[in-house]
Structures are given as C-alpha cells and as structure tokens.
Design a protein around this motif. Structure first.
Motif, PDB file in Angstrom:
ATOM      1  N   ARG A  46       1.211  -0.806  -0.001  1.00  0.00           N
ATOM      2  CA  ARG A  46      -0.102  -0.014  -0.230  1.00  0.00           C
ATOM      3  C   ARG A  46       0.670   1.243   0.139  1.00  0.00           C
ATOM      4  NH1 ARG A  46      -4.709  -2.496   4.034  1.00  0.00           N
ATOM      5  NH2 ARG A  46      -6.104  -3.800   3.171  1.00  0.00           N
ATOM      6  N   ILE A  47       2.200   1.665   0.967  1.00  0.00           N
ATOM      7  CA  ILE A  47       2.827   2.562   1.068  1.00  0.00           C
ATOM      8  C   ILE A  47       3.098   2.656  -0.642  1.00  0.00           C
ATOM      9  CG2 ILE A  47       5.220   2.908   1.875  1.00  0.00           C
ATOM     10  CD1 ILE A  47       4.257   1.890   3.935  1.00  0.00           C
ATOM     11  N   GLY A  48       3.966   1.628  -0.828  1.00  0.00           N
ATOM     12  CA  GLY A  48       4.187   1.759  -2.445  1.00  0.00           C
ATOM     13  C   GLY A  48       3.665   2.063  -3.601  1.00  0.00           C
ATOM     14  N   ILE A  49       2.176   1.683  -3.733  1.00  0.00           N
ATOM     15  CA  ILE A  49       1.339   2.413  -4.222  1.00  0.00           C
ATOM     16  C   ILE A  49       1.454   4.205  -4.124  1.00  0.00           C
ATOM     17  CG2 ILE A  49      -1.459   2.402  -5.036  1.00  0.00           C
ATOM     18  CD1 ILE A  49      -0.740  -0.568  -4.459  1.00  0.00           C
ATOM     19  N   GLU A  50       0.731   4.307  -3.021  1.00  0.00           N
ATOM     20  CA  GLU A  50       0.602   5.805  -2.773  1.00  0.00           C
ATOM     21  C   GLU A  50       2.112   6.451  -3.618  1.00  0.00           C
ATOM     22  OE1 GLU A  50      -1.853   7.163  -1.315  1.00  0.00           O
ATOM     23  OE2 GLU A  50      -2.898   5.324  -2.110  1.00  0.00           O
ATOM     24  N   LYS A  51       3.927   5.172  -3.112  1.00  0.00           N
ATOM     25  CA  LYS A  51       4.268   6.190  -3.441  1.00  0.00           C
ATOM     26  C   LYS A  51       4.445   6.557  -4.815  1.00  0.00           C
ATOM     27  CE  LYS A  51       7.841   5.738   0.541  1.00  0.00           C
ATOM     28  NZ  LYS A  51       8.148   7.413   0.790  1.00  0.00           N
ATOM     29  N   LYS A  53       1.569   6.467  -7.002  1.00  0.00           N
ATOM     30  CA  LYS A  53       1.192   7.153  -7.614  1.00  0.00           C
ATOM     31  C   LYS A  53       1.142   8.912  -7.050  1.00  0.00           C
ATOM     32  CE  LYS A  53      -3.192   6.327  -6.080  1.00  0.00           C
ATOM     33  NZ  LYS A  53      -4.622   6.011  -5.222  1.00  0.00           N
ATOM     34  N   GLY A  54       1.804   9.055  -6.370  1.00  0.00           N
ATOM     35  CA  GLY A  54       2.307  10.447  -5.141  1.00  0.00           C
ATOM     36  C   GLY A  54       3.377  10.907  -6.343  1.00  0.00           C
TER      37      GLY A  54
END
Length: 57
Positions: A46-51, A53-54
């Motif tokens: 989840r952290i990787g996906i958010e990074k 996307k950002g």
C-alpha cells in the motif's frame, strides 16, 4: 438456541487474492525489510502504491 458468535461481518471484506512471483533473493529482501521496519507485506504494498501515485502527479 444461542445467538451467533464470532467476528462480525465486514462492510468491505478482503475476498480477492493477489499472487506475485519473485526470486528467492527478492522475497528475502522484502521479508527482511518488513521485519526490520515493522511493516506487514500488505502495508508495504500500500505504501509503494501511494508513492507511485504521488510521483505521477
């Protein structure tokens, strides 16, 4: 009869599964990182996906 027992039903159950293939070295690195930093594998994803996307913004 006794009332139903157990965990209550979730509003958003996690029924879908995701399978990935990694090398033995990648798996060891991921597991080592998660243990050293106190993350679960799902939290890391989840952290990787958010990074990512950002970074696209």
């Amino acid at each position: 009869m006794s009332p139903r027992t157990g965990r209550p039903k979730s509003d958003n159950p996690m029924n879908d599964r995701l399978y990935i293939r990694v090398t033995k070295e990648e798996k060891e690195e991921i597991n080592r990182f998660s243990k050293e930093n106190g993350y679960t594998l799902l939290e890391l994803i989840r952290i990787g996906i958010e990074k990512v996307k950002g970074a696209k913004k």
